[in-house]
Design a protein around this motif. Structure first.
Motif, mmCIF file in Angstrom:
data_model
loop_
_atom_site.group_PDB
_atom_site.id
_atom_site.type_symbol
_atom_site.label_atom_id
_atom_site.label_comp_id
_atom_site.label_asym_id
_atom_site.label_seq_id
_atom_site.Cartn_x
_atom_site.Cartn_y
_atom_site.Cartn_z
ATOM 1 N N ILE A 101 0.839 -1.195 0.000
ATOM 2 C CA ILE A 101 0.000 0.000 0.000
ATOM 3 C C ILE A 101 0.873 1.243 0.000
ATOM 4 O O ILE A 101 1.846 1.335 0.743
ATOM 5 N N GLY A 102 0.522 2.204 -0.840
ATOM 6 C CA GLY A 102 1.165 3.512 -0.835
ATOM 7 C C GLY A 102 0.153 4.568 -0.434
ATOM 8 O O GLY A 102 -1.038 4.424 -0.693
ATOM 9 N N PHE A 103 0.617 5.630 0.230
ATOM 10 C CA PHE A 103 -0.298 6.671 0.683
ATOM 11 C C PHE A 103 0.321 8.043 0.426
ATOM 12 O O PHE A 103 1.469 8.278 0.775
ATOM 13 N N VAL A 104 -0.467 8.930 -0.190
ATOM 14 C CA VAL A 104 -0.029 10.298 -0.456
ATOM 15 C C VAL A 104 -1.030 11.245 0.195
ATOM 16 O O VAL A 104 -2.231 11.155 -0.064
ATOM 17 N N PHE A 105 -0.517 12.146 1.045
ATOM 18 C CA PHE A 105 -1.380 13.064 1.773
ATOM 19 C C PHE A 105 -1.363 14.449 1.138
ATOM 20 O O PHE A 105 -0.508 14.765 0.304
ATOM 21 N N GLN A 106 -2.311 15.289 1.569
ATOM 22 C CA GLN A 106 -2.332 16.666 1.081
ATOM 23 C C GLN A 106 -1.052 17.391 1.499
ATOM 24 O O GLN A 106 -0.433 18.084 0.694
ATOM 25 N N ALA A 107 -0.668 17.239 2.762
ATOM 26 C CA ALA A 107 0.618 17.755 3.225
ATOM 27 C C ALA A 107 1.685 16.768 2.763
ATOM 28 O O ALA A 107 1.518 15.558 2.893
ATOM 29 N N ALA A 172 8.223 1.131 -3.054
ATOM 30 C CA ALA A 172 8.015 -0.263 -2.642
ATOM 31 C C ALA A 172 7.108 -1.024 -3.615
ATOM 32 O O ALA A 172 6.757 -2.166 -3.347
ATOM 33 N N ARG A 173 6.739 -0.378 -4.718
ATOM 34 C CA ARG A 173 5.880 -0.973 -5.758
ATOM 35 C C ARG A 173 4.566 -1.499 -5.165
ATOM 36 O O ARG A 173 4.258 -2.689 -5.246
ATOM 37 N N PRO A 174 3.771 -0.610 -4.588
ATOM 38 C CA PRO A 174 2.528 -1.043 -3.941
ATOM 39 C C PRO A 174 1.472 -1.485 -4.947
ATOM 40 O O PRO A 174 1.472 -1.055 -6.101
ATOM 41 N N ASP A 175 0.564 -2.326 -4.485
ATOM 42 C CA ASP A 175 -0.571 -2.734 -5.314
ATOM 43 C C ASP A 175 -1.557 -1.594 -5.495
ATOM 44 O O ASP A 175 -2.138 -1.427 -6.571
ATOM 45 N N VAL A 176 -1.785 -0.850 -4.410
ATOM 46 C CA VAL A 176 -2.778 0.229 -4.434
ATOM 47 C C VAL A 176 -2.152 1.493 -3.865
ATOM 48 O O VAL A 176 -1.471 1.456 -2.832
ATOM 49 N N LEU A 177 -2.387 2.611 -4.549
ATOM 50 C CA LEU A 177 -1.935 3.912 -4.069
ATOM 51 C C LEU A 177 -3.160 4.723 -3.644
ATOM 52 O O LEU A 177 -4.090 4.929 -4.420
ATOM 53 N N PHE A 178 -3.171 5.159 -2.374
ATOM 54 C CA PHE A 178 -4.258 5.970 -1.848
ATOM 55 C C PHE A 178 -3.811 7.423 -1.775
ATOM 56 O O PHE A 178 -2.684 7.710 -1.373
ATOM 57 N N GLY A 179 -4.707 8.328 -2.132
ATOM 58 C CA GLY A 179 -4.414 9.751 -2.045
ATOM 59 C C GLY A 179 -5.503 10.475 -1.276
ATOM 60 O O GLY A 179 -6.684 10.366 -1.617
ATOM 61 N N ASP A 180 -5.130 11.184 -0.219
ATOM 62 C CA ASP A 180 -6.087 11.960 0.565
ATOM 63 C C ASP A 180 -5.891 13.432 0.212
ATOM 64 O O ASP A 180 -4.993 14.086 0.714
ATOM 65 N N GLU A 181 -6.727 13.952 -0.698
ATOM 66 C CA GLU A 181 -6.610 15.310 -1.226
ATOM 67 C C GLU A 181 -5.166 15.606 -1.669
ATOM 68 O O GLU A 181 -4.564 16.601 -1.239
ATOM 69 N N PRO A 182 -4.575 14.769 -2.537
ATOM 70 C CA PRO A 182 -3.156 14.930 -2.858
ATOM 71 C C PRO A 182 -2.824 16.210 -3.621
ATOM 72 O O PRO A 182 -1.657 16.599 -3.668
ATOM 73 N N THR A 183 -3.827 16.886 -4.193
ATOM 74 C CA THR A 183 -3.565 18.140 -4.901
ATOM 75 C C THR A 183 -4.100 19.345 -4.150
ATOM 76 O O THR A 183 -4.068 20.462 -4.649
ATOM 77 N N GLY A 184 -4.597 19.127 -2.934
ATOM 78 C CA GLY A 184 -5.262 20.198 -2.203
ATOM 79 C C GLY A 184 -4.375 21.366 -1.848
ATOM 80 O O GLY A 184 -4.869 22.482 -1.670
ATOM 81 N N VAL A 208 -5.335 3.289 -8.224
ATOM 82 C CA VAL A 208 -5.294 4.564 -7.507
ATOM 83 C C VAL A 208 -6.678 4.880 -6.968
ATOM 84 O O VAL A 208 -7.672 4.807 -7.703
ATOM 85 N N ILE A 209 -6.738 5.235 -5.679
ATOM 86 C CA ILE A 209 -7.984 5.641 -5.041
ATOM 87 C C ILE A 209 -7.730 6.979 -4.359
ATOM 88 O O ILE A 209 -6.833 7.091 -3.515
ATOM 89 N N MET A 210 -8.500 7.984 -4.725
ATOM 90 C CA MET A 210 -8.227 9.349 -4.274
ATOM 91 C C MET A 210 -9.473 10.003 -3.718
ATOM 92 O O MET A 210 -10.531 10.002 -4.360
ATOM 93 N N VAL A 211 -9.366 10.581 -2.526
ATOM 94 C CA VAL A 211 -10.404 11.444 -1.988
ATOM 95 C C VAL A 211 -10.152 12.862 -2.486
ATOM 96 O O VAL A 211 -9.023 13.351 -2.449
ATOM 97 N N THR A 212 -11.198 13.505 -2.979
ATOM 98 C CA THR A 212 -11.061 14.880 -3.433
ATOM 99 C C THR A 212 -12.380 15.614 -3.247
ATOM 100 O O THR A 212 -13.443 14.990 -3.150
ATOM 101 N N HIS A 213 -12.321 16.929 -3.190
ATOM 102 C CA HIS A 213 -13.522 17.751 -3.129
ATOM 103 C C HIS A 213 -13.789 18.407 -4.475
ATOM 104 O O HIS A 213 -14.813 19.051 -4.664
ATOM 105 N N ASP A 214 -12.831 18.281 -5.420
ATOM 106 C CA ASP A 214 -12.815 19.107 -6.620
ATOM 107 C C ASP A 214 -13.281 18.352 -7.862
ATOM 108 O O ASP A 214 -12.693 17.324 -8.231
ATOM 109 N N PRO A 215 -14.325 18.801 -8.544
ATOM 110 C CA PRO A 215 -14.786 18.138 -9.762
ATOM 111 C C PRO A 215 -13.721 18.041 -10.854
ATOM 112 O O PRO A 215 -13.702 17.068 -11.604
ATOM 113 N N VAL A 216 -12.845 19.035 -10.951
ATOM 114 C CA VAL A 216 -11.796 18.973 -11.960
ATOM 115 C C VAL A 216 -10.839 17.822 -11.659
ATOM 116 O O VAL A 216 -10.466 17.058 -12.544
#
Length: 283
Positions: A101-107, A172-184, A208-216
Motif C-alpha cells: 500500500i502507498g499513501f499520499v497526503f495533502q501535506a 516499494a511498488r505497492p498494489d494500491v496507491l491511496f491519495g487523501d486530497e493529494p492536490t489540495g 489509484v484511489i483518491m479522496v477529493t472535493h474538486d470536480p476537476v
C-alpha cells in the motif's frame, strides 16, 4: 441495490469492502453512536483510478483509512486482493501496508533535512531493507525528478515536493496507491501535473484511489463514488468536471432535505470548477 456493488463475475479486484461499518462513540454519557460508514460494499477493479467525493462529514476519509488498513472497521470485511485485512494482527498489518500500500497526503510530509532521494528511500529503511540507489532513482525518474535527487524539500516547488511524495509511495511498488486530497495544497498547474501522473500510473496495472472535493480533479478518474451520511449514494463512470459538479450539487440538495450535518456544498464553486475557472487547490 448498492451502486458500488461488484460489477459481475470475472472482475479482477484490487480492493473489496464487504458491509463495512465504522462507528464512533458509545462511551459518552448519553451513549450516542455516530456511524462514519454505514454498511458500505464496493469493489475497486485493478488498474483503475477511482475518486471518492462527498460533503464534509460524509465519511470519505474514514472510507480511505479503512480501505488502506489505517483504521479498523467496526463491522464488515476489507480485502486487498485475496488478503482479508480485518483479521490481521497489528504487526502483519503494518508489514502489509509497507509492502503493498502507498499513501499520499495533502501535506507532503517530507523530512526537510533529507534530500529528495533520501526521502524516497525512507520507507525502505524503515522496513529494514537496504535501498539500492538504482531503485530510488528509478522512482524519482517515474515522476520526472531524477535530476532533483540531491535537492532538499525547501529547494523544490510545491508540485515537485508532492511528486517526491508520490515517488516515496511508489518505491516499494505497492498494489494500491491511496491519495487523501493529494492536490489540495497545490495551484492549478501543479495540481493538474500530479493528477496526470496518478492517471498514468494505471497504465502499468497500479490502482489509484483518491479522496477529493474538486470536480476537476475527479474528472481524471475512471469512476467517481459519491458518499453522503456514511453511505455510497451514487457513482459516475468516465466523469467530466461538469457531470461531477452536477452530481455534487444534486447530492447537496438530498443532504439538505435529510438534514445531514456538514452537507453544504457551494453550488457557485462547483459551477466554477466545472467551467474550468477554479483551480485544483481548495476553493
Amino acid at each position: 441495490m448498492n451502486p458500488a456493488a461488484p460489477a459481475g463475475t470475472g472482475v479482477t479486484a484490487a480492493l473489496r469492502l464487504r458491509s463495512v461499518t465504522r462507528s464512533y462513540g458509545g462511551g459518552t454519557r448519553d451513549g450516542s453512536v455516530v456511524k462514519a460508514l454505514d454498511d458500505v460494499s464496493l469493489t475497486i477493479r485493478r488498474g483503475t483510478f477511482t475518486a471518492v467525493m462527498g460533503p464534509s462529514g460524509s465519511g470519505k476519509s474514514t472510507l480511505l483509512h479503512c480501505a488502506a488498513g489505517l483504521d479498523r472497521p467496526t463491522a464488515g470485511r476489507v480485502l486487498l486482493g485475496d488478503t482479508d485485512l480485518t483479521g490481521l494482527s497489528e504487526g502483519r498489518l503494518t508489514r502489509l501496508r509497507r509492502e503493498r500500500i502507498g499513501f499520499v497526503f495533502q501535506a507532503f510530509n517530507l523530512l526537510p533535512s533529507l534530500t529528495a532521494a533520501q526521502n524516497v528511500a525512507l520507507p525502505l529503511r524503515l522496513a529494514g531493507r537496504r535501498s539500492r540507489r538504482s531503485e530510488v532513482l528509478d522512482a524519482l525518474d517515474r515522476v520526472g525528478l531524477r535530476d532533483r535527487a540531491r535537492h532538499r524539500p525547501g529547494e523544490l516547488s510545491g508540485g515537485q515536493q508532492q511528486r517526491v511524495a508520490i515517488a516515496r509511495a511508489l518505491v516499494a511498488r505497492p498494489d494500491v496507491l491511496f491519495g487523501d486530497e493529494p492536490t489540495g495544497a497545490l495551484d492549478s498547474t501543479a495540481g493538474r501535473g500530479v493528477l496526470g501522473l496518478l492517471r498514468a500510473m494505471t497504465d502499468d496495472g497500479r490502482t489509484v484511489i483518491m479522496v477529493t472535493h474538486d470536480p476537476v480533479a475527479a474528472s481524471f478518474a475512471d469512476r467517481v463514488l459519491f458518499l453522503a451520511d456514511g453511505r455510497i449514494r451514487d457513482e459516475l463512470e468516465a466523469p467530466s468536471a461538469e457531470r461531477v459538479a452536477a452530481r455534487m450539487t444534486a447530492l447537496s440538495g438530498v443532504e439538505d432535505v435529510e438534514g445531514v450535518e456538514g452537507a453544504g456544498v457551494d453550488a457557485a464553486a462547483t459551477a466554477a470548477a466545472a467551467a474550468g475557472t477554479a483551480g485544483v487547490a481548495p476553493c
